[in-house]
Design an enzyme around this catalytic site. Sequence first.
Site, PDB file in Angstrom:
ATOM      1  N   ASP A 155       9.241  -8.667   9.271  1.00  0.00           N
ATOM      2  CA  ASP A 155       9.276  -7.633  10.323  1.00  0.00           C
ATOM      3  C   ASP A 155       8.340  -8.342  11.358  1.00  0.00           C
ATOM      4  OD1 ASP A 155       6.993  -7.774   8.702  1.00  0.00           O
ATOM      5  OD2 ASP A 155       7.004  -5.569   8.790  1.00  0.00           O
TER       6      ASP A 155
ATOM      7  N   ARG B 173      -7.508  -6.726   1.007  1.00  0.00           N
ATOM      8  CA  ARG B 173      -7.697  -6.026   2.237  1.00  0.00           C
ATOM      9  C   ARG B 173      -9.308  -6.148   2.560  1.00  0.00           C
ATOM     10  NH1 ARG B 173      -2.335  -5.278   3.838  1.00  0.00           N
ATOM     11  NH2 ARG B 173      -1.203  -4.598   2.100  1.00  0.00           N
TER      12      ARG B 173
END
Length: 328
Positions: A134, A76
């Site tokens: 998704d 991240r």
Amino acid sequence: MVSEIKKIGVLTSGGDSPGMNAAIRSVVRTCAYMKVDCVGIYRGYQGMIEGDFKPMDARSVNNIINKGGTILKSARCDDFRTPEGRKKAYDQLRAEGVDAFVVIGGDGSFTGAMVFNQEYNFPIIGIPGTIDNDIFGTSNTVGYDTAMNTVVEAIDKIRDTASSHNRLFFVEVMGRDVGHIALNTGVGAGAEEILIPEENRGLERLLESLKRSKKSGKSSSIVVVAEGDKTGKSVFELKEYVEKHLPIYDVRVSVLGHMQRGGAPSCYDRVLASRMGVKAVESLLEGQSNFMVGVQNNKIILTPISKAIKGHTKIDKELIRVSEIMTT
């Protein structure tokens, strides 16, 4: 072919998924085939900001198509969310002579790439790598098929214990916002009930379903629960609720967690990642940018990254109907 692009970077960002290495391999070898230099960008956007680059050729990606995770690592990066961080990344890419990059990841990774493209008009292409499936604009993301196979294998093993001890198992699978994994694996593993974010059917309906199962002679049951299901606050609350209202059940919980992300990718994911990697490099060399590579009706397509991020995948209503029939 756009001759300005002489060197392409490739990075993996966000959560890892099986098949990312196959996608890296495809990007690198397509670059080699097209006689374009390629560099691996380690640790996602954090590595881009820090200039953590390594030249890659066809031989540097030997024997990785069968490996889970990502050889380029992932991280991240809050710094990339800032203009200052993106400026550092741009300067590092220019210093390395990188003219375009392919990012393999999910919607967060694509959002960062899209903003970067808007600020610097820097050519980028995305490959969807996430087990949740998704991302709008593709029927399958890289890693989704493998994750489903992992879940089904785990549920099959859990069922052996459930049958031996006449137990009810709640099996929680990944799917914070969408129930694709839960729905498909629930049907594939013969679950007695499937709980997904898209269909909040309530606790009473769950109890009635379990009562019917008991009356029909079932001595054990499996309930597959997506982590984002709204029926209860958590899978453990569901366990307590059932134990309170149906004390005849011996209830257990199994949270599959990150094991769903690991393991060797399935054949389908390896082939899909290979096809997407080729399309990503070819698209950049043809002057395309700010697109995501996807698959629809077994055809490789391009979808604007803005649509891929903002769009919403839809749950298969027909499969929900099938699941209701199968739980009779």
